[in-house]
Design a protein around this motif. Structure first.
Motif, PDB file in Angstrom:
ATOM      1  N   GLU B   7       0.832  -1.209   0.000  1.00  0.00           N
ATOM      2  CA  GLU B   7       0.000   0.000   0.000  1.00  0.00           C
ATOM      3  C   GLU B   7       0.870   1.263   0.000  1.00  0.00           C
ATOM      4  OE1 GLU B   7      -4.173  -1.406   2.123  1.00  0.00           O
ATOM      5  OE2 GLU B   7      -2.501  -0.812   3.400  1.00  0.00           O
ATOM      6  N   TYR B  13       3.112   5.768  -5.759  1.00  0.00           N
ATOM      7  CA  TYR B  13       2.735   5.817  -7.189  1.00  0.00           C
ATOM      8  C   TYR B  13       1.666   6.886  -7.410  1.00  0.00           C
ATOM      9  CZ  TYR B  13       0.707   4.218 -11.640  1.00  0.00           C
ATOM     10  OH  TYR B  13       0.218   4.157 -12.929  1.00  0.00           O
ATOM     11  N   LEU B  14       0.671   6.898  -6.541  1.00  0.00           N
ATOM     12  CA  LEU B  14      -0.422   7.867  -6.685  1.00  0.00           C
ATOM     13  C   LEU B  14       0.042   9.301  -6.463  1.00  0.00           C
ATOM     14  CD1 LEU B  14      -3.348   5.993  -4.854  1.00  0.00           C
ATOM     15  CD2 LEU B  14      -3.103   6.374  -7.307  1.00  0.00           C
ATOM     16  N   GLU B  20      10.679   4.462 -12.186  1.00  0.00           N
ATOM     17  CA  GLU B  20      10.127   3.857 -13.399  1.00  0.00           C
ATOM     18  C   GLU B  20       9.872   2.359 -13.254  1.00  0.00           C
ATOM     19  OE1 GLU B  20      12.248   5.042 -16.901  1.00  0.00           O
ATOM     20  OE2 GLU B  20      10.999   3.773 -18.169  1.00  0.00           O
ATOM     21  N   GLN B  23       6.848   1.871 -11.188  1.00  0.00           N
ATOM     22  CA  GLN B  23       5.674   2.241 -12.008  1.00  0.00           C
ATOM     23  C   GLN B  23       5.269   1.072 -12.896  1.00  0.00           C
ATOM     24  OE1 GLN B  23       6.654   5.664 -14.368  1.00  0.00           O
ATOM     25  NE2 GLN B  23       5.551   7.069 -13.040  1.00  0.00           N
ATOM     26  N   ASN B  24       6.272   0.519 -13.593  1.00  0.00           N
ATOM     27  CA  ASN B  24       5.983  -0.577 -14.521  1.00  0.00           C
ATOM     28  C   ASN B  24       5.438  -1.801 -13.793  1.00  0.00           C
ATOM     29  OD1 ASN B  24       6.862   1.019 -16.571  1.00  0.00           O
ATOM     30  ND2 ASN B  24       8.900   0.095 -16.716  1.00  0.00           N
ATOM     31  N   GLU B  27       1.844  -0.989 -12.734  1.00  0.00           N
ATOM     32  CA  GLU B  27       0.953  -0.879 -13.902  1.00  0.00           C
ATOM     33  C   GLU B  27       0.698  -2.235 -14.555  1.00  0.00           C
ATOM     34  OE1 GLU B  27       3.143   2.091 -15.964  1.00  0.00           O
ATOM     35  OE2 GLU B  27       2.229   3.731 -14.815  1.00  0.00           O
ATOM     36  N   THR B  28       1.759  -3.031 -14.696  1.00  0.00           N
ATOM     37  CA  THR B  28       1.571  -4.366 -15.275  1.00  0.00           C
ATOM     38  C   THR B  28       0.592  -5.160 -14.420  1.00  0.00           C
ATOM     39  OG1 THR B  28       3.848  -4.289 -16.066  1.00  0.00           O
ATOM     40  CG2 THR B  28       2.796  -6.444 -16.062  1.00  0.00           C
ATOM     41  N   TYR B  30      -1.841  -3.995 -12.374  1.00  0.00           N
ATOM     42  CA  TYR B  30      -3.257  -3.583 -12.408  1.00  0.00           C
ATOM     43  C   TYR B  30      -3.878  -3.701 -13.800  1.00  0.00           C
ATOM     44  CZ  TYR B  30      -2.365   1.458 -13.682  1.00  0.00           C
ATOM     45  OH  TYR B  30      -2.019   2.629 -14.280  1.00  0.00           O
ATOM     46  N   PHE B  31      -3.060  -3.760 -14.836  1.00  0.00           N
ATOM     47  CA  PHE B  31      -3.637  -4.006 -16.163  1.00  0.00           C
ATOM     48  C   PHE B  31      -4.184  -5.432 -16.258  1.00  0.00           C
ATOM     49  CE2 PHE B  31      -3.503  -0.926 -19.627  1.00  0.00           C
ATOM     50  CZ  PHE B  31      -2.900   0.151 -19.018  1.00  0.00           C
ATOM     51  N   HIS B  32      -3.583  -6.331 -15.475  1.00  0.00           N
ATOM     52  CA  HIS B  32      -4.002  -7.732 -15.566  1.00  0.00           C
ATOM     53  C   HIS B  32      -4.903  -8.184 -14.430  1.00  0.00           C
ATOM     54  CE1 HIS B  32      -0.709  -7.910 -18.521  1.00  0.00           C
ATOM     55  NE2 HIS B  32      -1.448  -8.876 -19.048  1.00  0.00           N
ATOM     56  N   HIS B  37      -6.438  -3.354  -9.322  1.00  0.00           N
ATOM     57  CA  HIS B  37      -6.826  -2.024  -9.808  1.00  0.00           C
ATOM     58  C   HIS B  37      -7.817  -1.381  -8.843  1.00  0.00           C
ATOM     59  CE1 HIS B  37      -9.077   0.739 -12.613  1.00  0.00           C
ATOM     60  NE2 HIS B  37      -7.832   1.156 -12.750  1.00  0.00           N
ATOM     61  N   ILE B  40      -6.172  -0.045  -5.793  1.00  0.00           N
ATOM     62  CA  ILE B  40      -5.553   1.281  -5.984  1.00  0.00           C
ATOM     63  C   ILE B  40      -6.616   2.376  -5.910  1.00  0.00           C
ATOM     64  CG2 ILE B  40      -4.141   2.718  -7.512  1.00  0.00           C
ATOM     65  CD1 ILE B  40      -2.971   0.179  -8.688  1.00  0.00           C
ATOM     66  N   LEU B  41      -7.767   2.104  -6.527  1.00  0.00           N
ATOM     67  CA  LEU B  41      -8.850   3.099  -6.477  1.00  0.00           C
ATOM     68  C   LEU B  41      -9.329   3.308  -5.033  1.00  0.00           C
ATOM     69  CD1 LEU B  41     -10.900   1.978  -9.617  1.00  0.00           C
ATOM     70  CD2 LEU B  41      -9.642   4.110  -9.376  1.00  0.00           C
TER      71      LEU B  41
END
Lengths: 221, 311
Positions: B7, B13-14, B20, B23-24, B27-28, B30-32, B37, B40-41
């Protein structure tokens, strides 16, 4: 000689071969076929594909937003268009989500470079911005409160009480309010947070819709 | 709230602080993973609540204001949470009222919510009464031949003579009133504590004691177009500005005032809240005050419960 006769004569002549120029990337538009191809790659079941598409849009929107890009919605459209175009061009994509992420990352690099230039420009027109009047703000706030009340009233009683208790000021209540709510519901704090997040997202959507409708009805009057 | 290691990474990140590779990674993930995701929200919501409740560290607050709120979507989310928090807080006094309907003492009904704020309303009303009297008495005297009714009103006896005060709070508050009155040059006519430790008001509006189960009453005489409530807020710094909400206890909105300017006093601040007298028909009301920081954060300072009667 009439014009009609002239046209008929022209029709009889052999037509020159017109070579269509290649469609420029910026002119490419998403067709129904391209979109179907895109959905098919997400899932063979169209309904499921639709849900995945919506989820992908939301993920992309937050991605651009969290990366600090302006107009995330436009960038989502651009990303999905680029991917759909690649598909149309025959590119073999194994993992569509990964491909979208990769495309979005490239787009971020393009956009942020331009965005930083714009941000660095002096804001010479800033002094011309009219400040909002207190009265207008108050009206807007009143409208938001009214819509909030309307939307809260639409929630089931349990959900309404939950969200109001969750967001009431913790200083007013000595013990940890949220932990107490979680205990009373027989759940843990994380599950409660997610439940409230979903409720709040629904409520926010409802309030936004309500405020937009109120604005439109005001304009139409 | 204690945050796990993951967390903490997401919060960085937020707030635009992740490098970087981090970040990656995020992002990887939460895309999957839709659940990730959503996590994070949810943390986005938590960050906003923590900011509104003043729970972020200094560094986090700075990043929140500079980075997090720079986004239109997140700013909208912040505004919505702020409204929802205000609304949720305003609904509490009503709940308190409903719970206390069976209690015998109106005083014990009034004070469990915000003793200092409730008591401050008494002080504020006293000051307000004094100011109204001072403002009007000169014109009343100079126009006495023409405005008989005004003279009659100025000479009117107290409508209701006594407001009993809790012993522990009465003395400092009486001193406070005298100090305020003299510094504002309105000592004449300012309600003073009598030997029976009671307050009396005869002008503009007054706090009087009603029936045993009645709450604090503000009496606005006929002929006045505006009502000014001077909210005395103790133990709080002077904020850049204030906001005030007046609702009936049935939650009907009466007014929401923004950009109010308070003035410092020895115990905190006094915030004048002025509304049209027509907006306050005979009813029970809740006045909620919010301090607005320079960064725009809204801090709930408390609620005052009062009753308006007999215009």
């Amino acid at each position: 000689m009439s014009l009609v006769t002239e046209e008929k004569e022209l029709d009889n002549e052999p037509k020159p071969v017109v070579v269509q120029p290649p469609i420029r990337k910026r002119d490419w538009k998403l067709s129904a076929e391209s979109f179907d191809r895109f959905l098919q790659l997400l899932d063979s079941d169209r309904e499921q594909a639709g849900a995945l598409y919506e989820n992908l849009r939301q993920v992309l929107t937050t991605f651009f937003d969290w990366r600090g890009c302006q107009s995330p919605e436009d960038l989502v459209d651009e990303t999905l268009n680029r991917v759909a175009r690649r598909l149309e061009e025959g590119e073999q994509i194994r993992d569509l989500t990964d491909y979208c992420y990769g495309t979005a990352r490239y787009l971020v690099l393009e956009v942020l470079a331009k965005q930083s230039k714009v941000e660095n420009e002096p804001d010479s027109f800033q002094h011309l911005t009219a400040s909002e009047t207190n009265w207008a703000e108050q009206l807007e706030r009143e409208r938001q409160f009214e819509c909030l009340e309307t939307c809260l009233a639409k929630l089931p009683t349990d959900d309404r009480e939950l969200i109001l208790n969750y967001f009431s000021n913790e200083r007013r209540i000595k013990i940890d309010n949220r932990l107490a709510i979680a205990n009373s519901l027989g759940t843990n704090l994380n599950a409660l947070r997610v439940r409230v997040h979903r409720l709040k997202a629904r409520l926010e959507k409802c309030v936004l819709h309500c405020c937009q409708q109120a604005s439109q009805s005001k304009i139409s009057k | 709230m204690q945050r796990s290691k993951e967390e903490k990474a997401i919060v960085e990140y937020l707030l635009g602080q992740a490098d970087e590779s981090e970040q990656n990674r995020i992002e990887t993930a939460y895309f999957h993973d839709p659940e990730y995701h959503e996590q994070i929200l949810t943390l986005e919501d938590d960050l906003i609540s923590d900011y509104l409740n003043n729970k972020l560290s200094g560094k986090e607050r700075g990043l929140f204001e500079q980075h997090f709120l720079a986004s239109h979507r997140r700013h909208s989310k912040y505004e919505f949470t702020k409204r929802l928090t205000e609304y949720a807080n305003e609904s509490v006094p009503k709940a308190v009222r409903m719970k206390s309907e069976n209690t015998a003492s109106w005083w014990s009904w009034l004070f469990p919510v915000q003793p200092k704020m409730a008591w401050s309303l008494v002080v504020a009303a006293a000051l307000c009464g004094g100011m109204w009297w001072a403002l009007n008495s000169s014109s009343i005297r100079s126009n006495s031949s023409q405005t008989g009714s005004a003279v009659e009103f100025a000479e009117q006896k107290p409508l209701s003579p006594e407001l009993p005060l809790p012993t522990s709070q009465s003395s400092p508050s009486q001193v406070e009133i005298s100090k305020q009155a003299s510094s504002n040059g309105v000592s004449v006519g300012v309600p003073k504590a009598t030997q029976q430790k009671t307050f009396t008001f005869t002008l503009a509006f007054s706090t009087v004691r009603g029936e045993p189960d009645e709450q604090l009453t503000v009496r606005v005489p006929a002929g006045y177009e505006a009502v000014q409530l001077l909210a005395q807020i103790n133990d709080h710094p002077l904020y850049a500005s204030y906001e005030a909400s007046i609702k009936t206890v049935e939650n009907e909105k009466i007014a929401y005032l923004t950009r109010l300017k308070g003035r410092a006093d020895s115990n905190g601040a006094i915030v004048p809240v002025t509304v049209s007298a027509k907006q306050l028909p005979q009813a029970n009301y809740v006045l909620a005050i919010y301090g607005i920081t320079k960064s725009g954060q809204s801090v709930p300072l408390g609620d005052m419960l009062f009753n308006v009667s007999n215009h």
